[in-house]
Design a protein around this motif. Structure first.
Motif, PDB file in Angstrom:
ATOM      1  N   LEU A 129      44.112  46.354  32.824  1.00 62.32           N
ATOM      2  CA  LEU A 129      42.861  46.360  33.602  1.00 62.32           C
ATOM      3  C   LEU A 129      41.929  45.247  33.141  1.00 62.32           C
ATOM      4  CD1 LEU A 129      42.072  50.139  34.138  1.00 62.32           C
ATOM      5  CD2 LEU A 129      41.884  48.385  35.898  1.00 62.32           C
ATOM      6  N   ALA A 130      41.836  45.062  31.817  1.00 60.29           N
ATOM      7  CA  ALA A 130      40.962  44.016  31.275  1.00 60.29           C
ATOM      8  C   ALA A 130      41.450  42.634  31.732  1.00 60.29           C
ATOM      9  CB  ALA A 130      40.923  44.088  29.753  1.00 60.29           C
ATOM     10  N   SER A 131      42.776  42.424  31.715  1.00 57.93           N
ATOM     11  CA  SER A 131      43.331  41.127  32.159  1.00 57.93           C
ATOM     12  C   SER A 131      43.045  40.897  33.638  1.00 57.93           C
ATOM     13  CB  SER A 131      44.844  41.080  31.940  1.00 57.93           C
ATOM     14  OG  SER A 131      45.154  41.289  30.588  1.00 57.93           O
ATOM     15  N   ALA A 132      43.206  41.958  34.445  1.00 58.77           N
ATOM     16  CA  ALA A 132      42.930  41.828  35.887  1.00 58.77           C
ATOM     17  C   ALA A 132      41.457  41.493  36.116  1.00 58.77           C
ATOM     18  CB  ALA A 132      43.304  43.124  36.608  1.00 58.77           C
ATOM     19  N   SER A 133      40.554  42.089  35.307  1.00 56.37           N
ATOM     20  CA  SER A 133      39.118  41.807  35.443  1.00 56.37           C
ATOM     21  C   SER A 133      38.814  40.352  35.112  1.00 56.37           C
ATOM     22  CB  SER A 133      38.301  42.706  34.515  1.00 56.37           C
ATOM     23  OG  SER A 133      38.477  44.051  34.892  1.00 56.37           O
ATOM     24  N   ASP A 134      39.501  39.811  34.084  1.00 60.13           N
ATOM     25  CA  ASP A 134      39.294  38.395  33.729  1.00 60.13           C
ATOM     26  C   ASP A 134      39.674  37.480  34.893  1.00 60.13           C
ATOM     27  OD1 ASP A 134      38.460  39.104  31.225  1.00 60.13           O
ATOM     28  OD2 ASP A 134      40.373  38.708  30.231  1.00 60.13           O
ATOM     29  N   ILE A 135      40.800  37.811  35.544  1.00 61.54           N
ATOM     30  CA  ILE A 135      41.265  36.984  36.670  1.00 61.54           C
ATOM     31  C   ILE A 135      40.266  37.067  37.821  1.00 61.54           C
ATOM     32  CG2 ILE A 135      43.103  36.725  38.403  1.00 61.54           C
ATOM     33  CD1 ILE A 135      45.043  37.891  36.227  1.00 61.54           C
ATOM     34  N   GLU A 136      39.744  38.287  38.042  1.00 61.67           N
ATOM     35  CA  GLU A 136      38.780  38.474  39.141  1.00 61.67           C
ATOM     36  C   GLU A 136      37.483  37.711  38.855  1.00 61.67           C
ATOM     37  OE1 GLU A 136      37.330  42.149  41.885  1.00 61.67           O
ATOM     38  OE2 GLU A 136      36.919  42.351  39.747  1.00 61.67           O
ATOM     39  N   LEU A 137      37.046  37.755  37.595  1.00 60.79           N
ATOM     40  CA  LEU A 137      35.810  37.073  37.203  1.00 60.79           C
ATOM     41  C   LEU A 137      35.950  35.565  37.416  1.00 60.79           C
ATOM     42  CD1 LEU A 137      33.304  38.478  36.105  1.00 60.79           C
ATOM     43  CD2 LEU A 137      33.953  37.761  33.824  1.00 60.79           C
ATOM     44  N   LYS A 138      37.116  35.037  37.036  1.00 61.43           N
ATOM     45  CA  LYS A 138      37.393  33.602  37.200  1.00 61.43           C
ATOM     46  C   LYS A 138      37.315  33.224  38.686  1.00 61.43           C
ATOM     47  CE  LYS A 138      40.612  32.116  34.276  1.00 61.43           C
ATOM     48  NZ  LYS A 138      41.926  31.664  33.766  1.00 61.43           N
ATOM     49  N   LEU A 139      37.833  34.131  39.538  1.00 60.66           N
ATOM     50  CA  LEU A 139      37.832  33.889  40.976  1.00 60.66           C
ATOM     51  C   LEU A 139      36.406  33.927  41.519  1.00 60.66           C
ATOM     52  CD1 LEU A 139      39.602  33.604  43.577  1.00 60.66           C
ATOM     53  CD2 LEU A 139      39.550  36.088  43.728  1.00 60.66           C
ATOM     54  N   LYS A 140      35.634  34.961  41.112  1.00 57.31           N
ATOM     55  CA  LYS A 140      34.288  35.135  41.661  1.00 57.31           C
ATOM     56  C   LYS A 140      33.307  34.098  41.132  1.00 57.31           C
ATOM     57  CE  LYS A 140      34.240  40.033  42.890  1.00 57.31           C
ATOM     58  NZ  LYS A 140      33.833  41.380  42.461  1.00 57.31           N
ATOM     59  N   GLN A 141      33.401  33.800  39.821  1.00 59.20           N
ATOM     60  CA  GLN A 141      32.380  32.931  39.230  1.00 59.20           C
ATOM     61  C   GLN A 141      32.727  31.451  39.322  1.00 59.20           C
ATOM     62  OE1 GLN A 141      31.557  34.376  35.269  1.00 59.20           O
ATOM     63  NE2 GLN A 141      30.305  36.047  36.021  1.00 59.20           N
ATOM     64  N   GLN A 142      34.044  31.122  39.235  1.00 60.48           N
ATOM     65  CA  GLN A 142      34.411  29.699  39.233  1.00 60.48           C
ATOM     66  C   GLN A 142      35.235  29.304  40.452  1.00 60.48           C
ATOM     67  OE1 GLN A 142      36.263  28.813  35.346  1.00 60.48           O
ATOM     68  NE2 GLN A 142      35.301  30.680  34.606  1.00 60.48           N
ATOM     69  N   GLY A 143      35.567  30.292  41.284  1.00 57.24           N
ATOM     70  CA  GLY A 143      36.364  29.985  42.480  1.00 57.24           C
ATOM     71  C   GLY A 143      37.791  29.595  42.165  1.00 57.24           C
ATOM     72  N   ILE A 144      38.284  29.984  40.948  1.00 58.97           N
ATOM     73  CA  ILE A 144      39.646  29.601  40.546  1.00 58.97           C
ATOM     74  C   ILE A 144      40.627  30.722  40.897  1.00 58.97           C
ATOM     75  CG2 ILE A 144      41.156  29.159  38.555  1.00 58.97           C
ATOM     76  CD1 ILE A 144      38.712  27.837  37.194  1.00 58.97           C
ATOM     77  N   GLU A 145      41.649  30.382  41.691  1.00 62.00           N
ATOM     78  CA  GLU A 145      42.714  31.347  41.990  1.00 62.00           C
ATOM     79  C   GLU A 145      43.781  31.202  40.907  1.00 62.00           C
ATOM     80  OE1 GLU A 145      44.346  31.393  45.870  1.00 62.00           O
ATOM     81  OE2 GLU A 145      42.513  32.213  46.741  1.00 62.00           O
ATOM     82  N   ASP A 146      43.769  32.100  39.940  1.00 65.50           N
ATOM     83  CA  ASP A 146      44.648  31.965  38.774  1.00 65.50           C
ATOM     84  C   ASP A 146      45.985  32.667  39.016  1.00 65.50           C
ATOM     85  OD1 ASP A 146      45.781  31.672  36.340  1.00 65.50           O
ATOM     86  OD2 ASP A 146      44.258  32.741  35.190  1.00 65.50           O
ATOM     87  N   TRP A 147      46.901  31.982  39.721  1.00 64.29           N
ATOM     88  CA  TRP A 147      48.209  32.570  40.026  1.00 64.29           C
ATOM     89  C   TRP A 147      49.046  32.727  38.757  1.00 64.29           C
ATOM     90  CZ3 TRP A 147      49.439  34.698  44.615  1.00 64.29           C
ATOM     91  CH2 TRP A 147      48.585  34.397  45.692  1.00 64.29           C
ATOM     92  N   THR A 148      48.871  31.792  37.800  1.00 64.05           N
ATOM     93  CA  THR A 148      49.587  31.912  36.519  1.00 64.05           C
ATOM     94  C   THR A 148      49.159  33.202  35.826  1.00 64.05           C
ATOM     95  OG1 THR A 148      49.357  29.524  36.371  1.00 64.05           O
ATOM     96  CG2 THR A 148      50.173  30.646  34.414  1.00 64.05           C
ATOM     97  N   GLY A 149      47.853  33.477  35.903  1.00 61.76           N
ATOM     98  CA  GLY A 149      47.311  34.697  35.293  1.00 61.76           C
ATOM     99  C   GLY A 149      47.903  35.952  35.912  1.00 61.76           C
ATOM    100  N   VAL A 150      48.061  35.956  37.248  1.00 63.03           N
ATOM    101  CA  VAL A 150      48.619  37.137  37.929  1.00 63.03           C
ATOM    102  C   VAL A 150      50.087  37.310  37.550  1.00 63.03           C
ATOM    103  CG1 VAL A 150      49.049  38.261  40.151  1.00 63.03           C
ATOM    104  CG2 VAL A 150      46.976  36.929  39.840  1.00 63.03           C
ATOM    105  N   SER A 151      50.791  36.179  37.415  1.00 66.27           N
ATOM    106  CA  SER A 151      52.199  36.228  37.017  1.00 66.27           C
ATOM    107  C   SER A 151      52.321  36.801  35.591  1.00 66.27           C
ATOM    108  CB  SER A 151      52.759  34.804  37.087  1.00 66.27           C
ATOM    109  OG  SER A 151      54.008  34.748  36.503  1.00 66.27           O
ATOM    110  N   HIS A 152      51.427  36.367  34.714  1.00 66.48           N
ATOM    111  CA  HIS A 152      51.356  36.858  33.329  1.00 66.48           C
ATOM    112  C   HIS A 152      51.036  38.368  33.333  1.00 66.48           C
ATOM    113  CE1 HIS A 152      50.080  36.447  29.037  1.00 66.48           C
ATOM    114  NE2 HIS A 152      49.158  37.326  29.363  1.00 66.48           N
ATOM    115  N   LEU A 153      50.101  38.744  34.208  1.00 65.91           N
ATOM    116  CA  LEU A 153      49.704  40.155  34.331  1.00 65.91           C
ATOM    117  C   LEU A 153      50.898  41.021  34.734  1.00 65.91           C
ATOM    118  CD1 LEU A 153      47.110  42.029  34.414  1.00 65.91           C
ATOM    119  CD2 LEU A 153      47.083  41.626  36.860  1.00 65.91           C
TER     120      LEU A 153
END
Length: 347
Positions: free
Chosen positions: A302-326
């Motif tokens: 859950l914490a990792s998913a929140s980090d990815i969401e924060l990156k998307l909302k605050q920096q507009g970064i779609e972190d596909w590597t992060g989702v793959s890692h998740l």
């Protein structure tokens, strides 16, 4: 309380109020409500947009400064403040009170956050803001309310669907407005004028040969890593929006957390299956994940998913590597090897 549901919001935006409270757990409703307010505000000269978030170390004076500052562009301004926990605390409550006593027609305040419990809407800070504004609760509609929402969106896209096609959409998408809306947009592109029945709809879904987000999360729950990674690259290639994928992952992790917490205190799962609306055919996926993952590992996910969401909302970064890692972290063996790795800010 001035409570206005999202489907009635447009009718209640003239004249604009000093403050709008958008709280809820449905991403589609929250986003749609925000954009309706922004659109209306823009038409009335609110050109500047300030975004603040009550993260740790947030200084409430920043909100006061923004409220009192002259606009750089001599236009009116919208201040959007996110309360991630919906807990402004004593200091925030006091600030809200003083701001609402300093009416400023050139500032519009939008406050967003998670779903509010009944007692939170009775709190002093909420009442202070509500007295000068409108509360928009954005909870995902279910049952007949979802049916009404679906009918309205079908009408909005001017689609001609038979009763059985509507029933099929209902069973596929109840609880996921984002995905439902996306599908209706696609249907409008593919069959704007013909009548669509359920066999036609089935063919459309097969022709798309799209891996749905539901299939992705099932593969994650089942620890079918090759399948999950393949589906992820497929979803990315098809341009499926990252918020929809994250929505699916968060939904499953929240369910897993509830089930695992119940198991930890030796509560039976039986009453929860019904409450969480988990059908028999999907129970094995959850049981497999519950047997594999510890409570701590689910919390880490859950914490990792929140980090990815924060990156998307605050920096507009779609972190596909992060989702793959998740996805890999759904395997407890991977936890030992990977969970300490902090992903850098790659898109």
């Amino acid at each position: 309380m001035m409570r206005v549901y999202p489907d009635q919001l447009l009718k209640n935006l003239s004249p604009l109020k000093q403050c709008y409270l958008i709280f809820g757990d449905d991403p589609w409703l929250c986003e749609t409500s925000r954009s309706q307010i922004y659109q209306q505000a823009k038409s009335q000269g609110f050109e500047e947009k300030i975004q603040l978030s009550q993260e740790s170390g947030f200084n409430w004076n920043e909100l006061v400064d923004q409220w009192q500052a002259m606009s750089l562009f001599s236009s009116r301004r919208v201040i959007e403040l996110t309360l991630p926990q919906a807990k402004p605390g004593a200091e925030g409550g006091t600030i809200f009170q003083s701001l609402m006593q300093m009416a400023n027609p050139d500032v519009l305040l939008i406050i967003t956050g998670p779903k509010l419990a009944a007692e939170q809407t009775k709190s002093k800070w909420f009442k202070t803001l509500d007295s000068q504004g409108i509360y928009v609760p954005c909870m995902t509609p279910e049952g007949s309310q979802f049916q009404r929402w679906l009918d309205n969106r079908i009408q909005h896209f001017a689609l001609n669907l038979t009763r059985d096609a509507k029933d099929m959409l209902f069973s596929l998408y109840e609880g996921n407005l984002l995905a439902a809306d996306q599908s209706l947009q696609l249907l409008q592109l593919l069959s704007p004028n013909e009548q669509i029945d359920s066999p036609e709809l089935s063919r459309y879904f097969e022709d798309q040969s799209r891996f749905s987000v539901f299939q992705l999360t099932d593969a994650m729950l089942n620890n079918s890593q090759d399948k999950a990674q393949h589906m992820l690259s497929q979803l990315k290639g098809e341009g499926v929006a990252m918020p929809i994928i994250l929505w699916g992952i968060f939904k499953e992790l929240a369910i897993l957390l509830q089930l695992k917490s119940a198991l930890e205190i030796r509560e039976p799962l039986q009453p929860l299956w019904g409450k969480l609306r988990i059908w028999d055919k999907r129970k094995p996926f959850y049981l497999a994940a519950l047997n594999r993952l510890s409570l701590l590992q689910i919390e880490t996910l859950l914490a990792s998913a929140s980090d990815i969401e924060l990156k998307l909302k605050q920096q507009g970064i779609e972190d596909w590597t992060g989702v793959s890692h998740l996805s890999l972290l759904f395997d407890p063996k991977a936890h030992a090897a990977l969970s300490h790795i902090q992903l850098n800010d790659r898109g």
